[in-house]
Scaffold this motif. Structure first.
Motif, PDB file in Angstrom:
ATOM      1  N   TYR A 192     -95.162 -73.982 -11.098  1.00  0.00           N
ATOM      2  CA  TYR A 192     -96.314 -72.875 -10.709  1.00  0.00           C
ATOM      3  C   TYR A 192     -96.797 -72.023  -9.923  1.00  0.00           C
ATOM      4  O   TYR A 192     -97.145 -71.020 -10.089  1.00  0.00           O
ATOM      5  N   LEU A 193     -95.620 -72.358  -8.697  1.00  0.00           N
ATOM      6  CA  LEU A 193     -95.569 -71.207  -7.558  1.00  0.00           C
ATOM      7  C   LEU A 193     -94.391 -70.114  -7.397  1.00  0.00           C
ATOM      8  O   LEU A 193     -93.933 -69.435  -7.603  1.00  0.00           O
TER       9      LEU A 193
ATOM     10  N   CYS B 183     -94.722 -79.204 -10.326  1.00  0.00           N
ATOM     11  CA  CYS B 183     -93.672 -79.696 -10.004  1.00  0.00           C
ATOM     12  C   CYS B 183     -93.932 -81.657  -9.650  1.00  0.00           C
ATOM     13  O   CYS B 183     -93.108 -82.219  -9.833  1.00  0.00           O
TER      14      CYS B 183
HETATM   15 ZN    ZN Z   1     -93.816 -76.179  -7.519  1.00  0.00          ZN
END
Ligand code: ZN
Length: 241
Positions: A205-206, A225
């Motif tokens: 997501y990052l 993750c």
């Molecule tokens: Zn991540």
């Protein structure tokens, strides 16, 4: 075979984001159909790394799976930036990932999968493709109500009525866990496909792409993750057992 001479049943359109799930269902479609197109959506994701990864996954498939490369047709990215403009989520804005009071994580982009399916169906209609293939999955359901089979069935009913046509949505991962998705990749293309998806698909997501873990690139701490790492560990344990 030319696309226009193929029956509509031998063609598929894959909703392809560049993540683990959609890369796996792309391989599934290439194993089933004679001609496969791909479509991605640009909704002003916070990190454009996914968009780059989807191109790399396609390039790797073309290079490493020649029999599938011949079936790969046009890849398109549709501009849905209006979705990003409207939503205030941690996938489209630089804000922390948290669970909201209603139990939904703020990575949930309201309406996203329903909107994607509408655009995919409109594209499929134009291309004479009636099989839509997508990576939604209920088993590892991260609290996203638009990944539920019930939501997707209702959406497809509306699309088929609204376009007076006969689309079928295939979601081969619907009831598989993340480790089950790796197993499916192995069945479809062996360790070579597992390694390709591991290395080139993107989940984090990052948008972290600098750190390479045994389960692929990613920060290792965001919910996506964590899920991917857990599934990978389970998969590798079952393979070596
Ligand atoms: Zn991540």
């Amino acid at each position: 075979m030319n696309r226009d001479t193929q029956s509509k049943d031998s063609k598929a359109l894959v909703l392809f984001s560049g993540g683990q799930d959609s890369a796996t269902v792309l391989a599934w479609a290439l194993a089933q159909y004679d001609y496969v197109e791909t479509v991605g959506f640009d909704y002003e994701q916070r990190h454009m790394v996914e968009m780059q990864c989807r191109l790399e996954v396609l390039a790797q498939i073309r290079q490493k799976f020649p029999k599938w490369a011949n079936k790969l047709g046009v890849d398109r990215v549709l501009d849905l930036s209006v979705l990003g403009e409207m939503s205030n989520t941690s996938l489209t804005r630089d804000i922390a990932i948290i669970d909201r009071k209603n139990g939904l994580p703020n990575t949930f982009v309201p309406g996203r999968n329903i909107i994607f399916l509408n655009f995919a169906a409109a594209l499929g209609y134009k291309q004479g493709i009636r099989n839509l293939v997508a990576g939604m999955c209920e088993a590892d359901f991260s609290g996203y109500p638009d990944c539920r089979k019930e939501t997707l069935d209702a959406t497809m009913l509306a699309l088929n009525l609204g376009m007076d046509t006969d689309f079928t949505l295939h979601t081969p991962l619907m009831f598989l866990s993340k480790s089950g998705a790796w197993q499916l990749a192995n069945q479809l293309g062996g360790e070579k496909l597992v390694a390709l998806i591991n290395q080139y698909s993107h989940t984090c997501y990052l948008g972290e792409r600098g750190k390479c873990n045994d389960w692929g690139f990613g920060c290792g701490t965001c919910p996506a993750c964590v899920l991917r790492a857990k599934g990978w560990t389970k998969y590798t344990t079952s393979v070596s057992a």
